[in-house]
Design a protein around this motif. Structure first.
Motif, mmCIF file in Angstrom:
data_model
loop_
_atom_site.group_PDB
_atom_site.id
_atom_site.type_symbol
_atom_site.label_atom_id
_atom_site.label_comp_id
_atom_site.label_asym_id
_atom_site.label_seq_id
_atom_site.Cartn_x
_atom_site.Cartn_y
_atom_site.Cartn_z
ATOM 1 N N ALA A 99 9.779 -2.264 9.656
ATOM 2 C CA ALA A 99 10.323 -2.777 8.397
ATOM 3 C C ALA A 99 11.708 -2.169 8.172
ATOM 4 O O ALA A 99 12.592 -2.788 7.581
ATOM 5 C CB ALA A 99 9.390 -2.399 7.251
ATOM 6 N N ASP A 201 10.347 -4.522 -0.742
ATOM 7 C CA ASP A 201 9.851 -3.702 0.366
ATOM 8 C C ASP A 201 8.363 -3.495 0.119
ATOM 9 O O ASP A 201 7.948 -2.615 -0.625
ATOM 10 C CB ASP A 201 10.618 -2.374 0.387
ATOM 11 N N TYR A 204 3.688 -1.068 1.631
ATOM 12 C CA TYR A 204 2.407 -0.469 1.199
ATOM 13 C C TYR A 204 1.590 -1.437 0.332
ATOM 14 O O TYR A 204 0.662 -1.005 -0.344
ATOM 15 C CB TYR A 204 2.671 0.803 0.379
ATOM 16 N N SER A 237 3.132 -0.959 10.309
ATOM 17 C CA SER A 237 3.103 0.514 10.396
ATOM 18 C C SER A 237 2.027 1.160 9.542
ATOM 19 O O SER A 237 1.247 1.969 10.030
ATOM 20 C CB SER A 237 4.451 1.093 9.954
ATOM 21 N N ARG A 246 6.348 0.196 15.962
ATOM 22 C CA ARG A 246 7.670 -0.195 15.458
ATOM 23 C C ARG A 246 7.815 -1.719 15.305
ATOM 24 O O ARG A 246 8.787 -2.306 15.785
ATOM 25 C CB ARG A 246 8.816 0.347 16.360
#
Ligand SMILES: Cc1ncc(COP(=O)(O)O)c(C=O)c1O
Length: 405
Positions: A99, A201, A204, A237, A246
């Motif tokens: 990311a 982003d 999570y 990830s 990655r």
């Protein structure tokens, strides 16, 4: 040595530096407890391992299209439909080396020197450095109440003529805080009104606790056209425990994906073929690992909270997700770098200074390790700082003497 201005302006990653120090101490036989980490300890999904190993043993490992193999792009389309309720085309997707690279390339595709990128504090350490790599300027927005979510008015105040992009990371590294739906909706509206790019982003986004559901930013956007300036970033990830693979991706409008692919093509020619196949298999294979990781992390968070709440002077905001907490240690020490060094020196516990995330007085404590690491680490921290903690502490056979309280 005559390094470039950019090279001289970039700071070393604080987490990588701490890892190095902790490793050196470990090699000397010191019983270091690492509560500074940023990766889950579970195994990568079996589907990913089999797919990667299959391609490896074929020996046919070649260049891929710079925006990613079709299987991975299709898997991301399917993922986006399932978890965001939005059907995109593979042309809206670019796979990247984590990311991190997706965010970097998105910034390179839209930012000019002196442009500003606005994000709430505390923020992920890489945002300001990535902005600098583009010659641009990172602008953190600090909540006036000292909390983890600024108001919309705070955000609006920091947006000016030079602002080109906003970044939201929720749940957030380092605080574990998940922004309210109203806040995210307000930021989406603000960006649409001002014609700004918005990077979500979401690395999570499924690691949420207490019954919280991930927010789909597409549901909040008014602009549903392919000219939208929304960029959703994610990767394998964290939720699939595949940090070393990655692989990440960006989902955005076709023109922007084309520009990003152009840049990435010249930088790396795209991510490793082997790891793209593995990531596609993780996304389309058995999904139970994500939920079991989420449950483990929620339990770890509860154990950590119980220990932190035993401190007299520590203020802790309950993390809503991720595997980080960001307690306020002001009452013991205002300088977070001094505090982190003190804890490593006296009781061999690694935490990350809040200063690196734009908030002094706090430290980031991770709970992605074992319960034993969490309980022993917190016992050591409390002993080092809290005069009310029991007087005796053993590290291995060594009895420590607390002569600084
Ligand atoms: C907020 C945030 N975004 C992005 C990343 C990058 O993840 P990746 O490993 O996919 O590059 C991280 C990793 O720590 C992160 O914490």
């Amino acid at each position: 040595m005559s390094l470039s201005l950019i090279a001289r302006s970039i700071t070393e990653s604080p987490t990588l530096k701490l890892n190095e120090t902790a490793d050196k101490l470990r090699q000397k036989g010191e019983p270091v407890i690492h509560l500074g980490g940023g990766e889950p300890k579970s195994r990568a999904p079996i589907d990913a391992l089999v797919a990667g190993a299959g391609l490896l043993s074929s020996g046919e490992i070649r260049y891929t299209p710079p925006d990613g193999i079709s299987a991975l792009k299709k898997a991301v389309v399917q993922y986006t439909e399932e978890h965001y309720g939005r059907l995109m085309s593979p042309d809206n997707v670019m796979a990247s080396s984590g990311a991190k690279q997706a965010i970097m390339v998105a910034m390179q595709a839209v930012l000019n020197p002196q442009d500003e990128v606005v994000y709430p504090a505390p923020y992920w350490v890489s945002y300001p450095e990535m902005a600098k790599l583009c010659g641009a300027i990172g602008i953190p927005v600090v909540a006036e109440d000292g909390g983890f979510q600024p108001t919309l008015a705070d955000m609006e105040d920091r947006i000016g003529a030079a602002t080109k992009m906003v970044i939201l990371n929720s749940p957030n590294n380092p605080s574990g805080y998940s922004y309210s739906r109203e806040f995210v909706a307000g930021v989406v509206e603000l960006c649409e009104k001002r014609g700004l790019y918005l990077i979500m982003d979401d690395i999570y986004h499924r690691l949420l606790f207490d019954g919280r559901r991930p927010i789909s930013v597409y549901e909040l956007a008014k602009d549903q056209s392919d000219g939208s300036k929304l960029i959703v970033v994610n990767g394998v990830s964290k939720m699939y425990a595949m940090t070393g693979f990655r692989i990440g991706w960006a989902v955005a409008n076709k023109k922007l994906i084309e520009a990003m692919t152009n840049i990435q093509g010249h930088q790396t020619s795209g991510p490793s073929a082997l790891l793209q196949y593995a990531a596609a298999a993780a996304l389309t294979g058995i999904q139970s690992g994500v939920e079991s990781l989420r449950l483990t992390l929620e339990n770890n968070r509860n154990v950590l909270l119980e220990r932190l709440q035993a401190f007299d002077g520590v203020r802790v905001t309950v993390p809503h997700g991720t595997f980080y907490s960001f307690p306020d240690f002001h009452a013991y020490e205002k300088d977070s770098v001094k505090l982190a060094n003190f804890l490593l020196d006296k009781v061999r516990v690694v935490v990350v200074p809040g200063k690196d995330f734009g908030m002094e007085g706090h430290v980031r404590i991770s709970y992605c390790g074992t319960i034993k690491d969490i309980t022993t680490g917190l016992e050591r921290i409390r002993w080092a700082l809290d005069p009310n903690a029991p007087n005796e502490l053993y590290i291995g056979q060594r009895k420590l003497v607390r002569d600084w309280l």
